[in-house]
Every structure is written in structure tokens, then in C-alpha cells.
Scaffold this motif. Structure first.
Motif, PDB file in Angstrom:
ATOM      1  N   ALA A   1       1.064   5.523   0.039  1.00 38.35           N
ATOM      2  CA  ALA A   1       0.305   6.680   0.514  1.00 38.35           C
ATOM      3  C   ALA A   1       1.089   7.950   0.240  1.00 38.35           C
ATOM      4  CB  ALA A   1       0.004   6.553   2.008  1.00 38.35           C
ATOM      5  N   CYS A   2       0.358   9.022  -0.087  1.00 39.16           N
ATOM      6  CA  CYS A   2       0.977  10.318  -0.330  1.00 39.16           C
ATOM      7  C   CYS A   2       0.989  11.121   0.968  1.00 39.16           C
ATOM      8  CB  CYS A   2       0.195  11.071  -1.402  1.00 39.16           C
ATOM      9  SG  CYS A   2       0.876  12.698  -1.790  1.00 39.16           S
TER      10      CYS A   2
ATOM     11  N   TRP B   1      -2.948  -2.067   3.670  1.00 35.67           N
ATOM     12  CA  TRP B   1      -4.025  -1.626   4.544  1.00 35.67           C
ATOM     13  C   TRP B   1      -4.947  -2.794   4.867  1.00 35.67           C
ATOM     14  CZ3 TRP B   1      -6.843   2.374   0.864  1.00 35.67           C
ATOM     15  CH2 TRP B   1      -7.340   1.713  -0.252  1.00 35.67           C
TER      16      TRP B   1
ATOM     17  N   ASN C   1      -3.671   0.378  -2.801  1.00 37.84           N
ATOM     18  CA  ASN C   1      -2.990  -0.892  -2.583  1.00 37.84           C
ATOM     19  C   ASN C   1      -2.907  -1.644  -3.904  1.00 37.84           C
ATOM     20  OD1 ASN C   1      -1.847  -3.041  -0.988  1.00 37.84           O
ATOM     21  ND2 ASN C   1      -3.809  -4.122  -1.180  1.00 37.84           N
TER      22      ASN C   1
ATOM     23  N   TYR D   1       6.292   7.440   3.089  1.00 41.79           N
ATOM     24  CA  TYR D   1       5.486   8.239   2.175  1.00 41.79           C
ATOM     25  C   TYR D   1       6.175   8.341   0.822  1.00 41.79           C
ATOM     26  CZ  TYR D   1       2.427   9.781   6.001  1.00 41.79           C
ATOM     27  OH  TYR D   1       1.529   9.814   7.031  1.00 41.79           O
TER      28      TYR D   1
ATOM     29  N   ILE E   1       5.470   6.491   7.327  1.00 39.57           N
ATOM     30  CA  ILE E   1       4.013   6.600   7.286  1.00 39.57           C
ATOM     31  C   ILE E   1       3.435   6.487   8.689  1.00 39.57           C
ATOM     32  CG2 ILE E   1       1.919   5.368   6.560  1.00 39.57           C
ATOM     33  CD1 ILE E   1       3.284   4.824   3.914  1.00 39.57           C
TER      34      ILE E   1
ATOM     35  N   ILE F   1      -4.244   7.330  -1.454  1.00 38.17           N
ATOM     36  CA  ILE F   1      -3.672   6.082  -0.960  1.00 38.17           C
ATOM     37  C   ILE F   1      -4.253   4.949  -1.790  1.00 38.17           C
ATOM     38  CG2 ILE F   1      -5.479   5.911   0.821  1.00 38.17           C
ATOM     39  CD1 ILE F   1      -3.422   4.427   2.574  1.00 38.17           C
TER      40      ILE F   1
ATOM     41  N   TRP G   1      -4.342   1.711   8.102  1.00 32.09           N
ATOM     42  CA  TRP G   1      -3.023   1.333   7.585  1.00 32.09           C
ATOM     43  C   TRP G   1      -1.907   1.816   8.500  1.00 32.09           C
ATOM     44  CZ3 TRP G   1      -6.365   4.829   5.445  1.00 32.09           C
ATOM     45  CH2 TRP G   1      -5.964   6.172   5.400  1.00 32.09           C
TER      46      TRP G   1
ATOM     47  N   ASN H   1      -1.918  13.422   1.811  1.00 36.86           N
ATOM     48  CA  ASN H   1      -3.225  12.854   2.118  1.00 36.86           C
ATOM     49  C   ASN H   1      -3.746  13.407   3.446  1.00 36.86           C
ATOM     50  OD1 ASN H   1      -5.359  11.132   1.400  1.00 36.86           O
ATOM     51  ND2 ASN H   1      -4.630   9.542   2.786  1.00 36.86           N
TER      52      ASN H   1
ATOM     53  N   GLN I   1      -2.940   5.405  10.503  1.00 35.88           N
ATOM     54  CA  GLN I   1      -4.138   6.148  10.128  1.00 35.88           C
ATOM     55  C   GLN I   1      -5.311   5.213   9.877  1.00 35.88           C
ATOM     56  OE1 GLN I   1      -5.096   9.348   9.727  1.00 35.88           O
ATOM     57  NE2 GLN I   1      -3.177  10.157  10.544  1.00 35.88           N
TER      58      GLN I   1
ATOM     59  N   THR J   1       0.846  -1.188   0.000  1.00 36.54           N
ATOM     60  CA  THR J   1       0.000   0.000   0.000  1.00 36.54           C
ATOM     61  C   THR J   1       0.882   1.239   0.000  1.00 36.54           C
ATOM     62  OG1 THR J   1      -1.818  -1.093   1.152  1.00 36.54           O
ATOM     63  CG2 THR J   1      -1.732   1.314   1.293  1.00 36.54           C
TER      64      THR J   1
ATOM     65  N   ASP K   1      -8.169  10.295   0.123  1.00 32.76           N
ATOM     66  CA  ASP K   1      -8.098   9.120  -0.744  1.00 32.76           C
ATOM     67  C   ASP K   1      -6.800   9.044  -1.545  1.00 32.76           C
ATOM     68  OD1 ASP K   1      -8.508  11.209  -2.451  1.00 32.76           O
ATOM     69  OD2 ASP K   1     -10.309  10.386  -3.407  1.00 32.76           O
TER      70      ASP K   1
END
Length: 571
Positions: free
Chosen positions: A339-340, A520, A352, A426, A461, A350, A488, A343, A464, A337, A348
Motif C-alpha cells: 500500500a502507498c 488484504w 496484492n 507503507y 500501515i 494498493i 487490510w 492512498n 483500513q 499486499t 486504489d
């Protein structure tokens, strides 16, 4: 100057700018799409805009932020071009100087991009030259309007009657409409017109109705026809250039690739990992639905046959790898997964996916990093950089130099032919797309792209969670309601998810199975909803025992924090 004259002049300026931008696109097919003026200037804006404004654009437009930037740039250019058209009426040199300035900005922007060469200036030079020519055509050339249109009104609102013939659009003397011409014919700027000529004599009083400046119909028709033809030509050239650039892209090369089977396939997704509930994000994000956040205004087109990865810097042995070299190596497949860091809580940005690639640990072992090389700088083909902790690439996690995504070669917009995928970090410090270089260095010696812009040098990360169902605008019916979402904490995993209503006691949700700690997890909780306005909140606890904090923090400098809260109405 009348309102009508300003409108025509503004249209002339906008037409000149449209021709400049439109004709630059076909030239950029030869020099590369990043050399097109709009894209080049937009790239400079992306690099130079203050970070709060950049984050605001992401918050408002999401993954459409690049389209919004290009559209906004075009609108600003159109407004400036309209002003140039009005200025050119008074003095043509001012309008031409403005067009030249715009061309110079495009040249400077194109030449200062990473990897640029002298040929990248051609689109702006050609476009600027043609734009200047078009402005001349309308202000001082064959498409100019009847010069009486520009006659300044007197205090009473009537056209002035200067003692000498007024100057034309380019400063040429012209004969006032209605003066005697050859063979007793009246002369207008549009040409001779058969109508009686009043003998010379005392001035005849002009009534207000007769004093309104008008445009000769033939002159107006010529002007509007010219703008229509040139605007259409600019549109065809611009869209055609973009189409040709796409045809010269790498889609065909990507379609021809057949990925080898991995020696270590990804673990099977366990039954029940995807709850398949309405509004709940699927466990595996489809390629078309995967978020995209990067600084590239046009997607880089990198041919896999010519692609090379250079690993150098603080290493014992520098190495260079081709795409064929990677395909020939034992490949690993893993669900990870990503993620930015941009975010927001509940956002959204993020997704997988199942990634296929070469373990980065193996490549680094081959070049023998020096002991103090604590950072690996990934460089994209467009010059963007990210700094990844060397330890994170060698500590056993599934950090990959990825070539495949969800069973197919990487989509072009997601980094084809090769990108980095690192669980637990990230994307701004790890997920370098279109990667062509890995440099072993130290955090003390080099700051990657986002660090000077106020972001943390290292971006692990944060734990969250998010409520996907119900959503903010849903109207619910009293009774049993399934509350569901995702949580996640990549490379640590999720131990527990809790939900509460209206600030009441926390209730533990049920976790769905998951492939690994690097992805996640979906969760659900059954709520007996009662009528009224309610507030749902969620929090997660990772496998280390750390529960996500209630403290609200913005995404900068190292990721947002807080509990996702969703207000709902139950009838």
C-alpha cells in the motif's frame, strides 16, 4: 507590432523549442534517458515541488501524475518559447539568450541527478544549440518573413512611414516595399517584382485600406514551410529517440530469464478468497493493474547481468551480490499486499501480489549488523532512498529482496531486476524498487528521501477498509443488494468488518478466506435497500482488537484515516 506579427514570431519560438527538445532525445539514447532535458528538469521539479502540490497531483492524476508533469512542463516551455520568439523580433540577442538559459537549466538539471557524469550535459547542449540556430533562421536567416510585417502601426492604424528604411528582423536595413530597384523594377524583401515604379514626387496620401501591413506570399510560404518541416523533424527525432531508448532497454534480458522454483512456495489461495463480484477488486492484482507510485519520470533500465547489490555501513562484513547470486539461493514465495502512504481513504493505491525472492533476514545475518544500526537505507539506481527499521527486516515477517511477481520476473516498471517487499510498512519506507544498495545506519544519522519533505520516518500501515460495490455513481434498485469491499492490516490481519447505513447500527460483514495476515481480505454484506438517498460506511478491526478510527486525517505525514463513506441512490 501587429497581432499577425506576434503570432508568426511565437510560432518561430515554439518551433525552435520543439527542435531543441526533439533533437535532444536521440542524444539521450547514448547518454541515458534521464539526461533528456524534459526528464531531467521534470526530475528536479519532482524533488523540489512543495509536498501539498505533489500530493494534489497524485490525488488528481493518480498513477498518471508523471505524464501530467511532463505534459505540463512541455506546455510551460512552449509558452516561454513563444515569448522568446516575440522578444527576438525586437532584438535577436534576447531570444538567443533565452534559448541559452533554457539549455543551461537542462544542463544543470541533468548534472545534479544522482549518478550523473559530464556526458549527461550533451542532450541539453546539442538541443539548445540547434534551437538557437532555428530561431536565427526564422528571425534573421533565410526563413525570415517580409520585414514590413513588423512595421509598427500609427495611431490611425496605418503602417508608419519612417524617414529611413526600417530595420529587418535581425537589425539589417531593408528597402521599403515599392521603392525603385535595378532596371526600373520594384523591390520587396522577398525579391524583385515586375510592377510599375511611381516616379519620385510629392508623397501620395495613403488610404486606410492600403496602409495595412501585409506579408509577401512567397515569404509567408517559405516561413510556414520551414516551420512545418522543422516541427515534423522534431517530432520524428523525439519519438524516434524514445523508441531507440526502448530498444536499448532491458525487456529482452527480462524475457530471457527463467525463474527457479521456490524452495518454499506460497500457500495456495483458499477457495472463496476471491468473491468474483462485479466492481470488487480481485484478490490477486494482475501485474498490469498494480498501482505504481515513485519519483522516476522514466523507468530505470537495469541490466541484470551488470546489476549488483552492495550491503554496507554499520556491519561486521560488507557484502556484494550479483543477480546470479540471488538466483542460486533458496527462494521464498509469498503473497503480500503493498500500500502507498498517499492512498486516500477509499483509494486504489494498493494491490496484492505473489512475490518471489530472498529473505532479507538471511542477507542481513550474513553482514552482521551492529547493535545500534536501527535503520536499513535502500537506494535505488536513480538515487531515491527509503529508510526501513532494521527490526522489521529481522523479526520473522516475510520481508523479501524480490525478483519475481505473480509468477514472472519483476516488470520493469515495478523494480526489475530486484526490489524490496516488506509486509506491514507503507512503500515509502520499505518498497525500494531498482534497488542497488542497502546501508545499515541509524535513524538519528540519516533521513531518507521523504522524511525531510514532511513524512514520518517510520510508516507502519494503518488498519483500513474500503467499499468497492456499490460505487458512488451507481443507481440501485430497491431490494437485496450485496455491499462488498476489501480490508487490510498487513502483518496483523483483519478480525472483523462492519457496515452501517445512514449512521444506524453497525452490521457485521462476512469475511472471505485469506492466505495470511500479510494480505488484504474481501468482505461482503447483504443489504435490503429501500428507495431514497442513503449513505454507506465501513470500518475494520484488526487482529490486535484495534478498530480503525472515525477521525479523518490526510495522508501526510503517515497515512490517511477515517471511515470510507459511499452515497447511493435507490429507486
Amino acid at each position: 507590432m501587429s497581432t499577425t506579427s506576434r503570432r508568426y514570431a511565437a510560432l518561430a519560438g515554439v518551433t525552435a523549442a520543439a527542435v531543441a527538445i526533439g533533437t535532444a532525445e536521440p542524444v539521450a539514447v547514448l547518454t541515458g534517458p534521464r539526461s533528456a532535458p524534459l526528464v531531467a528538469v521534470g526530475g528536479v521539479v519532482v524533488d523540489a515541488v512543495p509536498e501539498p502540490l505533489k500530493q494534489f497531483a497524485i490525488d488528481v492524476f493518480g498513477t498518471a501524475d508523471k505524464i501530467a508533469l511532463l505534459t505540463g512542463t512541455a506546455l510551460l516551455l512552449g509558452g516561454f518559447a513563444a515569448l522568446l520568439g516575440v522578444l527576438a523580433i525586437r532584438r535577436l540577442a534576447l531570444g538567443l539568450a533565452g534559448i541559452a538559459a533554457l539549455g543551461a537549466v537542462g544542463v544543470a538539471a541533468a548534472l545534479t541527478r544522482s549518478g550523473a557524469d559530464v556526458f549527461d550535459a550533451l542532450p541539453s547542449l546539442v538541443g539548445g544549440g540547434l534551437g538557437a540556430l532555428v530561431l536565427w533562421l526564422f528571425i534573421d536567416g533565410p526563413f525570415e518573413l517580409d520585414p514590413w510585417l513588423w512595421a509598427p502601426p500609427t495611431a490611425s492604424g496605418s503602417a508608419s512611414s519612417p524617414p529611413a528604411p526600417p530595420a529587418g528582423l535581425g537589425g539589417r536595413p531593408v528597402s521599403p516595399a515599392g521603392t525603385a530597384g535595378p532596371a526600373g523594377r520594384s523591390v520587396s524583401p522577398a525579391g524583385p517584382v515586375d510592377r510599375p515604379v511611381t516616379p519620385a514626387g510629392p508623397p501620395v496620401p495613403v488610404t486606410p485600406a492600403a496602409s495595412v501591413a501585409t506579408v509577401d506570399p512567397e515569404s509567408r510560404r517559405r516561413f510556414l514551410t520551414g516551420t512545418g518541416v522543422l516541427l515534423g523533424t522534431a517530432a520524428v527525432a523525439g519519438l524516434g529517440g524514445r523508441w531507440l531508448a526502448g530498444r536499448r532497454g532491458v525487456s529482452a534480458a527480462r524475457d530471457a530469464i527463467r525463474l527457479p522454483a521456490p524452495v518454499a512456495p506460497a500457500p495456495a489461495v483458499p477457495a472463496g478468497a476471491d468473491l468474483s463480484l462485479a466492481q470488487l477488486a480481485p484478490y490477486v492484482t494482475p501485474n498490469l493493474g498494480f498501482y505504481r507510485i515513485d519519483t522516476a519520470l522514466v523507468v530505470p533500465q537495469v541490466n541484470p547481468d551488470s546489476w549488483r547489490l552492495r550491503i554496507h555501513g554499520r556491519v561486521g562484513t560488507e557484502r556484494t551480490y550479483s543477480y546470479a547470486d540471488l538466483l542460486a539461493r533458496p527462494l521464498v514465495e509469498r503473497y503480500v499486499t503493498l500500500a502507498c502512504v498517499s492512498n486516500e481513504v477509499g483509494g486504489d493505491l494498493i494491490g496484492n501480489a505473489r512475490w518471489l525472492g530472498v529473505p532479507l533476514r538471511e542477507l542481513l545475518d550474513e553482514v552482521q549488523p551492529e547493535e545500534d544500526a536501527d535503520q536499513v537505507v535502500g537506494r535505488s539506481v536513480d538515487g531515491w532512498t527509503c529508510g526501513t527499521p532494521t527490526a522489521a527486516l529481522r523479526d520473522g515477517r516475510d520481508a523479501l529482496l524480490a525478483i519475481g511477481m505473480n509468477g514472472e520476473p519483476l516488470p520493469v516498471e515495478h523494480g526489475f531486476p530486484v526490489r524490496m517487499v516488506v509486509p506491514g510498512l507503507y512503500g515509502y519506507v520499505s518498497a525500494c524498487k531498482w534497488v542497488t544498495e542497502l546501508e545499515l545506519t541509524r535513524f538519528a544519522d540519516f533521513d531518507a528521501y521523504w522524511v525531510p519533505r514532511g513524512w514520518s520516518a517510520q510508516g507502519p500501515i494503518k488498519t483500513q477498509s474500503r467499499i468497492d460495490a456499490p460505487r458512488r455513481r451507481n443507481r440501485l434498485t430497491a431490494g437485496p443488494v450485496t455491499v462488498a469491499g476489501v480490508a487490510w492490516a498487513q502483518h496483523r490481519g483483519i478480525r472483523r468488518v462492519e457496515v452501517r447505513v445512514d449512521g444506524g447500527p453497525w452490521q457485521e460483514a462476512e469475511l472471505a478466506p485469506t492466505v495470511s495476515v500479510d494480505t488484504w481480505v474481501q468482505w461482503s454484506w447483504r443489504w435490503d435497500a429501500t428507495p431514497g438517498e442513503h449513505k454507506l460506511q465501513v470500518r475494520a478491526t484488526d487482529a490486535t482488537g484495534e478498530t480503525q478510527t472515525e477521525r479523518t486525517q490526510s495522508v501526510a505525514p503517515d497515512g490517511a484515516t477515517g471511515w470510507h463513506t459511499v452515497p447511493v441512490n435507490v429507486r
